[in-house]
Design a protein around this motif. Structure first.
Motif, PDB file in Angstrom:
ATOM      1  N   ILE A 185      30.118   5.642  16.498  1.00  0.00           N
ATOM      2  CA  ILE A 185      29.647   4.484  17.264  1.00  0.00           C
ATOM      3  C   ILE A 185      29.217   4.919  18.676  1.00  0.00           C
ATOM      4  CG2 ILE A 185      30.342   2.252  18.256  1.00  0.00           C
ATOM      5  CD1 ILE A 185      32.287   2.001  15.799  1.00  0.00           C
TER       6      ILE A 185
ATOM      7  N   LEU B  49      34.126  -3.202  13.307  1.00  0.00           N
ATOM      8  CA  LEU B  49      35.276  -2.716  14.088  1.00  0.00           C
ATOM      9  C   LEU B  49      35.347  -3.299  15.493  1.00  0.00           C
ATOM     10  CD1 LEU B  49      37.696  -0.612  13.961  1.00  0.00           C
ATOM     11  CD2 LEU B  49      36.184   0.909  15.236  1.00  0.00           C
ATOM     12  N   LYS B  50      34.240  -3.243  16.215  1.00  0.00           N
ATOM     13  CA  LYS B  50      34.273  -3.657  17.614  1.00  0.00           C
ATOM     14  C   LYS B  50      34.230  -5.176  17.787  1.00  0.00           C
ATOM     15  CE  LYS B  50      34.824   0.455  18.846  1.00  0.00           C
ATOM     16  NZ  LYS B  50      36.187   0.861  19.258  1.00  0.00           N
TER      17      LYS B  50
ATOM     18  N   GLN C 223      37.178 -11.236  11.189  1.00  0.00           N
ATOM     19  CA  GLN C 223      38.583 -10.813  11.103  1.00  0.00           C
ATOM     20  C   GLN C 223      39.130 -10.751   9.677  1.00  0.00           C
ATOM     21  OE1 GLN C 223      40.425 -13.485  13.910  1.00  0.00           O
ATOM     22  NE2 GLN C 223      39.715 -12.306  15.688  1.00  0.00           N
TER      23      GLN C 223
ATOM     24  N   TYR D  88      37.993  -9.070   7.487  1.00  0.00           N
ATOM     25  CA  TYR D  88      37.836  -7.695   7.005  1.00  0.00           C
ATOM     26  C   TYR D  88      38.888  -6.729   7.561  1.00  0.00           C
ATOM     27  CZ  TYR D  88      33.404  -9.297   5.114  1.00  0.00           C
ATOM     28  OH  TYR D  88      32.445  -9.973   4.402  1.00  0.00           O
ATOM     29  N   VAL D  89      39.812  -7.236   8.408  1.00  0.00           N
ATOM     30  CA  VAL D  89      40.924  -6.370   8.862  1.00  0.00           C
ATOM     31  C   VAL D  89      41.818  -6.035   7.666  1.00  0.00           C
ATOM     32  CG1 VAL D  89      42.996  -6.241  10.309  1.00  0.00           C
ATOM     33  CG2 VAL D  89      40.875  -7.164  11.257  1.00  0.00           C
TER      34      VAL D  89
ATOM     35  N   TYR E 179      44.521  -4.770  16.109  1.00  0.00           N
ATOM     36  CA  TYR E 179      43.894  -5.921  15.437  1.00  0.00           C
ATOM     37  C   TYR E 179      44.866  -6.534  14.432  1.00  0.00           C
ATOM     38  CZ  TYR E 179      39.846  -3.425  17.317  1.00  0.00           C
ATOM     39  OH  TYR E 179      38.977  -2.755  18.138  1.00  0.00           O
TER      40      TYR E 179
ATOM     41  N   HIS F 224      40.584  -3.427   4.824  1.00  0.00           N
ATOM     42  CA  HIS F 224      40.298  -2.018   5.120  1.00  0.00           C
ATOM     43  C   HIS F 224      41.100  -1.036   4.268  1.00  0.00           C
ATOM     44  CE1 HIS F 224      39.291   1.647   7.230  1.00  0.00           C
ATOM     45  NE2 HIS F 224      40.575   1.918   7.238  1.00  0.00           N
TER      46      HIS F 224
ATOM     47  N   LEU G  48      35.191   7.521  13.414  1.00  0.00           N
ATOM     48  CA  LEU G  48      34.392   6.293  13.424  1.00  0.00           C
ATOM     49  C   LEU G  48      33.933   5.960  14.840  1.00  0.00           C
ATOM     50  CD1 LEU G  48      33.240   3.937  11.868  1.00  0.00           C
ATOM     51  CD2 LEU G  48      35.468   2.830  11.911  1.00  0.00           C
TER      52      LEU G  48
ATOM     53  N   THR H 271      34.443  -2.188   7.604  1.00  0.00           N
ATOM     54  CA  THR H 271      35.105  -1.823   8.865  1.00  0.00           C
ATOM     55  C   THR H 271      34.110  -1.209   9.846  1.00  0.00           C
ATOM     56  OG1 THR H 271      37.131  -1.372   7.632  1.00  0.00           O
ATOM     57  CG2 THR H 271      37.022  -0.511   9.877  1.00  0.00           C
TER      58      THR H 271
ATOM     59  N   GLU I  15      43.901   1.849  17.402  1.00  0.00           N
ATOM     60  CA  GLU I  15      43.021   0.689  17.542  1.00  0.00           C
ATOM     61  C   GLU I  15      43.246  -0.362  16.455  1.00  0.00           C
ATOM     62  OE1 GLU I  15      38.907   1.746  17.829  1.00  0.00           O
ATOM     63  OE2 GLU I  15      38.252  -0.347  17.979  1.00  0.00           O
ATOM     64  N   PHE I  16      43.125   0.058  15.220  1.00  0.00           N
ATOM     65  CA  PHE I  16      43.224  -0.876  14.097  1.00  0.00           C
ATOM     66  C   PHE I  16      44.544  -1.642  14.133  1.00  0.00           C
ATOM     67  CE2 PHE I  16      42.610  -2.338   9.791  1.00  0.00           C
ATOM     68  CZ  PHE I  16      41.228  -2.405   9.720  1.00  0.00           C
TER      69      PHE I  16
ATOM     70  N   PHE J 125      36.212  -7.166  15.813  1.00  0.00           N
ATOM     71  CA  PHE J 125      37.492  -7.709  15.355  1.00  0.00           C
ATOM     72  C   PHE J 125      38.255  -8.487  16.442  1.00  0.00           C
ATOM     73  CE2 PHE J 125      37.858  -4.355  11.755  1.00  0.00           C
ATOM     74  CZ  PHE J 125      37.268  -5.233  10.854  1.00  0.00           C
ATOM     75  N   PRO J 126      38.300  -8.000  17.708  1.00  0.00           N
ATOM     76  CA  PRO J 126      39.093  -8.735  18.695  1.00  0.00           C
ATOM     77  C   PRO J 126      38.511 -10.113  19.019  1.00  0.00           C
ATOM     78  CG  PRO J 126      38.529  -6.534  19.501  1.00  0.00           C
ATOM     79  CD  PRO J 126      37.740  -6.760  18.254  1.00  0.00           C
TER      80      PRO J 126
ATOM     81  N   ARG K 286      35.921 -14.276  15.239  1.00  0.00           N
ATOM     82  CA  ARG K 286      36.827 -14.767  14.210  1.00  0.00           C
ATOM     83  C   ARG K 286      36.288 -14.529  12.789  1.00  0.00           C
ATOM     84  NH1 ARG K 286      41.383 -18.267  14.295  1.00  0.00           N
ATOM     85  NH2 ARG K 286      41.483 -18.096  16.538  1.00  0.00           N
TER      86      ARG K 286
ATOM     87  N   MET L 239      47.418  -8.407  16.472  1.00  0.00           N
ATOM     88  CA  MET L 239      46.816  -9.614  17.030  1.00  0.00           C
ATOM     89  C   MET L 239      46.818 -10.740  15.984  1.00  0.00           C
ATOM     90  SD  MET L 239      42.855  -9.972  18.277  1.00  0.00           S
ATOM     91  CE  MET L 239      42.242  -9.936  16.579  1.00  0.00           C
ATOM     92  N   LEU L 240      46.418 -10.422  14.768  1.00  0.00           N
ATOM     93  CA  LEU L 240      46.346 -11.442  13.721  1.00  0.00           C
ATOM     94  C   LEU L 240      47.741 -11.926  13.327  1.00  0.00           C
ATOM     95  CD1 LEU L 240      43.456 -10.039  11.478  1.00  0.00           C
ATOM     96  CD2 LEU L 240      43.340 -11.828  13.208  1.00  0.00           C
TER      97      LEU L 240
END
Lengths: 339, 85, 404
Positions: A98, C126-127, C136, C138-139, A176, C142, A94, C122, A172-173, C129-130, C133, A179-180
């Protein structure tokens, strides 16, 4: 209906579970914790190894040792469970889409990104043409594979079934997800982990093996009906709460741990309660590590000291119930007996 | 030409993750596929992208790779003749 | 051939409902009409922004995400991926078609299949997500089980629910597991099938394998150039025999087989060993001879490798005379994890209509095998349909559908 026995249990995890004879557990800390990698070259040829991401290596090596320990060359079925699949190669492909704007893309990471890569690589390595399936249902991924295996051994005259659960961290994923969880005061507190645990199920009774009595999964259960469901599951197997010596629970520190508190209320005070995710981390197939632990306890008749909250050791450890859920859904009960 | 051959050996080791090999292990006339180096059809696809990305050579049919990727010498000759960058 | 299951009292598996959304229609009836009028749904890509657009043809569902959300009456802040949206449309139709009501009186299971899960969202977010808000949500959508959970929740199914992913044979394996849950007495009713949306990830992935055709695909043709990707969802309601006393049964699932080619991570063996074993097992479970099969809905992706390998396997199983066979991927494109379910629904429709669906765009026989697919609509007596689905990783599965 045949009985189903577990002939071997092998786990690669954040613990020294792959190499050691008896498990000495240590608590892990941090946001994400990697599994301890064995020397993969002992299990996988270099021409194949060069393409493999972490999860595929862990899965193939754990499967290979599980078959060795059970003295089996080719199983009659290969069943794999994985929640996030081959996330490392998924991220790699992926990100190259990108970064290169859909140009100059190469196939290897795409080919290795499909969820059935671990099961396929095990089959390819063994030249095993038997039934092969991969389950990818979140926290029930491994349990679905186990349930299919039990169905085959108990009802379909299948002799030896290889069953495993595997998940890799990726790069990476997972950040995230972490983080959540960290933003949420009720989020998961243990590290996110990774690992691969593989088992050989068999219809053949042997000395000092563990019997897999049953498994039940539910997509949704209300906390109020949980005790009734547990008791119904036990009585389906002609057991009562007081016949359970050890309860292995999937606590991860989030607010849904309430389910485990509620479950343990269905059992008498003497029942030993254990949790394990502070040792392997939380991931969709962490419960396969829980099953590995259950098998170790029954075979050794010992509970690793770090697991025990009170010193109250039972004299004999015969029957174990595992209960896991994720975010209040995807509940699973697994019942084991020493024989 | 020998520079190109050395470059190709390094690229192949890098792209195909042949960690245990060094360029000196690959002879110019060794078969890359099958009994030689043991590469397979997935490696061929990787090398097709390398030809496009690094040398501007576009193959449309993967079958063409069979001839071109016979050995380092054959590959170097083909690149020298067809390269656009 | 020994038949270990023959003497055991196994429960029969009835199909009492079907639902589908694909490139050739948003409903069962639209799909039926397209099949009966030999109308393909393959065309240019419109729903996804991709650099490959000019070099590929795809089988897209002709509804946008917003149209699907409206049709399903979902709240605006939902986190449904396209995979989940397509799946829910088809699963709801299957339930309606069967006339069942899902409640506590009978446990209903749900087994779905998908390849890349929530990748369609995703790959867009993807980029972000950080920092963003609103992306998010969609995290958590996936992972591959997400669409299954959403569909199960919407249908009110709380018990046995799972997801299978064995690349392009996924849905066939979901259907097979459902059948085994019924024959073994674990469940009396289970909804099975699969869903997969197109994604940039998949398009570029197949592109790197150099097996995408820049024109409409031509399965089993000597000059085939590769496959067209597609997106779709389809589900079947399976019930045990005894549940269907006063019910309209559409067809029966009588055979199933799963084997691994154990040859290569992506390519099929020259002899089609995995495909051969899967078909052989399915015939054995169904207790049928190969000559009892009246129509084969082939995997037929139109890649040089698959069609040759599958032709070899078909020849090994059927010999002479070869039954009518065709690949309906010339209508829908290759819908990956959903393909086994799409083609299961088409197989049931073939039994209902007593019609062999045509293999579109066929001109020349493959030189090595000399096999000729049925290339025009053909009405005839059909009792048993065999359907093949093969995937990466050597995963081969076969299903057999019968009138009785």
């Amino acid at each position: 209906m045949n009985s189903c026995y577990i002939h071997s249990a092998v786990s690669i995890s954040a613990q020294n579970s792959f190499e050691l004879e008896f498990l000495e557990l240590f608590e892990i800390s941090g946001k994400n914790v990697e599994a301890i990698a064995p020397n993969y070259k002992e299990y996988i040829s270099p021409m194949v190894l060069r393409r493999m991401a972490t999860g595929v290596k862990m899965g193939v090596a754990a499967a290979s040792k599980a078959l060795q320990n059970a003295n089996i060359d080719k199983p009659n079925a290969i069943l794999t469970g994985t929640g996030m699949g081959c996330i490392e190669d998924t991220e790699k492909f992926l990100n190259s889409i990108i970064a290169n704007d859909e140009e100059f893309l190469t196939p290897t990471s795409f080919i290795q990104s499909t969820h059935n890569t671990v099961g396929a690589q095990i089959a390819l390595g063994l030249q095993c043409k038997a039934y092969n399936n991969t389950y990818v249902h979140g926290a029930l991924s491994f349990e679905s594979a186990l349930l299919d295996g039990l169905l085959m051994v108990q009802n379909e005259e299948t002799k030896n079934v290889l069953v495993g659960g595997v998940d890799e961290l990726g790069t990476e994923f997972v950040d995230y997800v972490r983080m959540l969880e960290d933003q949420n005061p009720n989020g998961i507190k243990v590290p996110i982990g990774e690992g691969a645990s593989f088992f050989v199920l068999s219809s053949e009774k042997k000395h000092n093996v563990v019997e897999l009595l049953g498994i039940k999964t539910s997509s949704k259960l209300s906390i109020h009906s949980l005790q009734n469901e547990l008791i119904a599951f036990l009585s389906h197997h002609h057991l009562k709460p007081d016949s359970i010596d050890v309860l292995i629970l999937g606590n991860n520190g989030d607010s849904f741990d309430d389910y485990y508190d509620e479950a343990s209320k269905a059992f008498p005070q003497e029942t030993i309660n254990l949790s394990y995710k502070q040792f392997c981390g939380e991931f969709y197939t962490a419960s396969a590590f829980g099953l590995f632990l259950g098998c170790e306890i029954l075979k050794s008749q010992q509970i690793p000291e770090t697991l025990l909250q009170h010193k109250a050791q039972k004299t004999s450890l015969k029957t174990i119930l595992l209960y896991n859920q994720f975010k209040g859904r995807d509940h699973s009960f697994i019942l084991l007996r020493q024989c | 030409m020998s520079e190109l051959k050395q470059e190709l050996k390094e690229k192949i080791i890098d792209i195909l993750n042949l960690e245990d090999l060094s360029p000196s292990d690959i002879n110019n006339n060794d078969a890359l596929f099958g009994d030689g180096l043991g590469l397979d059809s997935i490696d061929a696809l990787e090398l097709i992208v390398m030809l496009d990305k690094d040398f501007g050579i576009q193959l449309t049919d993967p079958k063409q790779g069979k001839e071109i990727f016979k050995s380092i010498s054959v590959l170097a000759d083909y690149i020298a003749e067809h390269r656009k960058k | 051939m020994p038949n270990i299951e023959k003497n055991k009292a196994r429960k029969g598996v009835a199909i009492t409902g079907i639902g589908i959304i694909s490139a050739i229609g948003n409903t069962l009836e639209e799909n039926r009409i397209s099949l009966l009028s030999s109308q393909s749904g393959i065309g240019d890509v419109t729903q996804i922004k991709t650099k490959q657009a000019s070099q590929i043809k795809v089988g897209e569902v002709k509804l946008t995400n917003d149209e699907l959300i409206d049709q399903l009456n979902l709240p605006k802040d939902n986190n449904f991926t396209r995979t989940a949206l397509l799946g829910l449309v088809a699963a709801k139709e299957a339930v309606k078609n069967s006339g069942i009501s899902i409640d506590a009186s009978i446990e209903t299971g749900f087994i779905s299949a998908t390849s890349v899960g929530g990748m369609d969202k995703t790959e867009i977010h993807l980029k972000d997500f950080p920092s963003k808000r609103e992306t998010q949500k969609y995290v958590s959508s996936h992972h591959a089980g997400d669409s299954t959970q959403k569909i199960a929740d919407a249908l009110g199914i709380n018990g046995f629910v799972t997801t299978i992913s064995t690349a392009c044979s996924s849905a066939a394996n979901a259907i097979m597991l459902g059948a085994r849950m019924i024959t073994s007495g674990q469940l009396d009713r289970v909804i099975v099938g699969g869903t997969d949306a197109l994604s940039k990830f998949t398009i570029n992935g197949f592109k790197t394998l150099m097996i995408l055709s820049d024109d409409v695909c031509t399965p089993f043709d000597e000059d085939r150039k590769g496959l067209n990707l597609g997106e779709a969802a389809a589900y079947l309601v399976l019930e045990s025999d005894e549940m269907t006393k006063n019910k309209n049964v559409l067809a029966y699932l009588t055979g199933y087989g799963n084997a691994n080619d154990a040859f290569h991570q992506t390519a099929s063996s020259e002899t089609g060993e995995g495909a051969f074993l899967a078909m052989q097992k399915a015939l054995q479970i169904a207790d049928l001879k190969s000559s009892d099969i009246n129509y084969v809905n082939a995997h037929g992706t139109a890649t040089p490798n698959n069609d040759l390998s599958e032709s070899m396997a078909l020849t090994r199983i059927f010999g002479e005379p070869m039954p009518d066979f065709s690949s309906t991927k010339s209508f829908t494109g290759h819908t990956l994890a959903a393909a086994g379910a799409i083609e299961a629904v088409f197989s049931v429709m073939a039994l209902q209509e007593q019609t062999v669906w045509p293999n579109l765009n066929f001109r020349t026989k493959i030189e090595e095998t000399g096999l000729e697919p049925t290339s025009v609509l053909k009405t005839k007596n059909i009792q048993n349909v065999l359907s093949n689905s093969f995937g990466f990783g050597g995963n081969c599965s076969t299903l057999i559908f019968s009138k009785r």
